[in-house]
Design a protein around this motif. Sequence first.
Motif, PDB file in Angstrom:
ATOM      1  N   PHE A 102       0.840  -1.196   0.000  1.00  0.00           N
ATOM      2  CA  PHE A 102       0.000   0.000   0.000  1.00  0.00           C
ATOM      3  C   PHE A 102       0.875   1.246   0.000  1.00  0.00           C
ATOM      4  CE2 PHE A 102      -2.874  -3.217   1.543  1.00  0.00           C
ATOM      5  CZ  PHE A 102      -4.081  -2.876   0.951  1.00  0.00           C
ATOM      6  N   MET A 103       0.481   2.221  -0.815  1.00  0.00           N
ATOM      7  CA  MET A 103       1.203   3.481  -0.921  1.00  0.00           C
ATOM      8  C   MET A 103       0.489   4.536  -0.070  1.00  0.00           C
ATOM      9  SD  MET A 103       1.846   3.363  -5.042  1.00  0.00           S
ATOM     10  CE  MET A 103       3.035   4.698  -5.086  1.00  0.00           C
ATOM     11  N   ASP A 104       1.249   5.529   0.387  1.00  0.00           N
ATOM     12  CA  ASP A 104       0.684   6.639   1.145  1.00  0.00           C
ATOM     13  C   ASP A 104       0.296   7.762   0.190  1.00  0.00           C
ATOM     14  OD1 ASP A 104       1.189   5.411   3.638  1.00  0.00           O
ATOM     15  OD2 ASP A 104       3.257   6.145   3.608  1.00  0.00           O
ATOM     16  N   ARG A 105      -0.923   8.266   0.350  1.00  0.00           N
ATOM     17  CA  ARG A 105      -1.338   9.412  -0.464  1.00  0.00           C
ATOM     18  C   ARG A 105      -0.687  10.651   0.121  1.00  0.00           C
ATOM     19  NH1 ARG A 105      -7.442  11.556  -0.940  1.00  0.00           N
ATOM     20  NH2 ARG A 105      -6.864  12.527   1.011  1.00  0.00           N
ATOM     21  N   ILE A 106      -0.033  11.427  -0.747  1.00  0.00           N
ATOM     22  CA  ILE A 106       0.638  12.659  -0.275  1.00  0.00           C
ATOM     23  C   ILE A 106       0.001  13.912  -0.869  1.00  0.00           C
ATOM     24  CG2 ILE A 106       2.813  11.445   0.119  1.00  0.00           C
ATOM     25  CD1 ILE A 106       3.815  12.851  -2.495  1.00  0.00           C
ATOM     26  N   PHE A 107      -0.942  13.750  -1.797  1.00  0.00           N
ATOM     27  CA  PHE A 107      -1.572  14.922  -2.409  1.00  0.00           C
ATOM     28  C   PHE A 107      -2.963  14.554  -2.899  1.00  0.00           C
ATOM     29  CE2 PHE A 107      -2.726  17.278  -6.249  1.00  0.00           C
ATOM     30  CZ  PHE A 107      -2.700  18.582  -5.767  1.00  0.00           C
ATOM     31  N   SER A 108      -3.897  15.491  -2.754  1.00  0.00           N
ATOM     32  CA  SER A 108      -5.233  15.362  -3.304  1.00  0.00           C
ATOM     33  C   SER A 108      -5.676  16.734  -3.777  1.00  0.00           C
ATOM     34  CB  SER A 108      -6.202  14.835  -2.254  1.00  0.00           C
ATOM     35  OG  SER A 108      -7.532  14.948  -2.712  1.00  0.00           O
ATOM     36  N   LEU A 109      -5.927  16.862  -5.059  1.00  0.00           N
ATOM     37  CA  LEU A 109      -6.399  18.128  -5.598  1.00  0.00           C
ATOM     38  C   LEU A 109      -7.743  18.499  -4.982  1.00  0.00           C
ATOM     39  CD1 LEU A 109      -6.027  20.478  -7.593  1.00  0.00           C
ATOM     40  CD2 LEU A 109      -7.150  19.059  -9.324  1.00  0.00           C
ATOM     41  N   ALA A 110      -8.595  17.511  -4.741  1.00  0.00           N
ATOM     42  CA  ALA A 110      -9.926  17.760  -4.182  1.00  0.00           C
ATOM     43  C   ALA A 110      -9.852  18.422  -2.803  1.00  0.00           C
ATOM     44  CB  ALA A 110     -10.715  16.461  -4.083  1.00  0.00           C
ATOM     45  N   SER A 111      -8.778  18.209  -2.071  1.00  0.00           N
ATOM     46  CA  SER A 111      -8.669  18.776  -0.735  1.00  0.00           C
ATOM     47  C   SER A 111      -8.024  20.151  -0.748  1.00  0.00           C
ATOM     48  CB  SER A 111      -7.889  17.839   0.186  1.00  0.00           C
ATOM     49  OG  SER A 111      -6.531  17.767  -0.231  1.00  0.00           O
ATOM     50  N   GLN A 112      -7.640  20.642  -1.893  1.00  0.00           N
ATOM     51  CA  GLN A 112      -6.968  21.951  -1.987  1.00  0.00           C
ATOM     52  C   GLN A 112      -7.986  23.079  -2.022  1.00  0.00           C
ATOM     53  OE1 GLN A 112      -3.431  22.365  -2.073  1.00  0.00           O
ATOM     54  NE2 GLN A 112      -3.527  20.227  -1.445  1.00  0.00           N
TER      55      GLN A 112
END
Length: 112
Positions: A102-112
Motif C-alpha cells: 500500500f502506498m501513502d497518499r501525499i496529495f489530493s487536488l480535491a482537498s486543496q
Amino acid sequence: MRYALALDLVDDPKHIAEYEQAHQRIWPEVRDHLRAQGVLDMEIYRLGTRLFMVMEVDPAVYSVQGMAEASLADPVIQRWETLMWTYQAPTPWTPAGEKWVFMDRIFSLASQ
C-alpha cells in the motif's frame, strides 16, 4: 474507498509481455474472487518494471485481512498468485514475504 499499491516486475521483456498478456483477460475465478471481497474496480499501470495499482473497494465488505484469508483458502487464487509471482518482484521497500504494498497518499487536488 480507494487504495494505491505498488509492485515491481522481473526485468525481462518476455516476462513483462507475458504478465501483460495474462491481465488482458484474467481467470474468471480471480475476477469473481475480487468482486466477492468487495473490490469494485481495479486498474494496474506500468512504467518500466514498476507497477501501480488503483483499487476501489466497498468499505462495508472489503478488508485487508479478509482478502488475505479468502485468498489463502482458495486453491485457484493460490495457483494464480504462484503464476504471477514468476513475473513479479518486490519493490526495494517491500517487507519480506509480501507482494503488493500500500502506498501513502501525499496529495489530493480535491482537498486543496
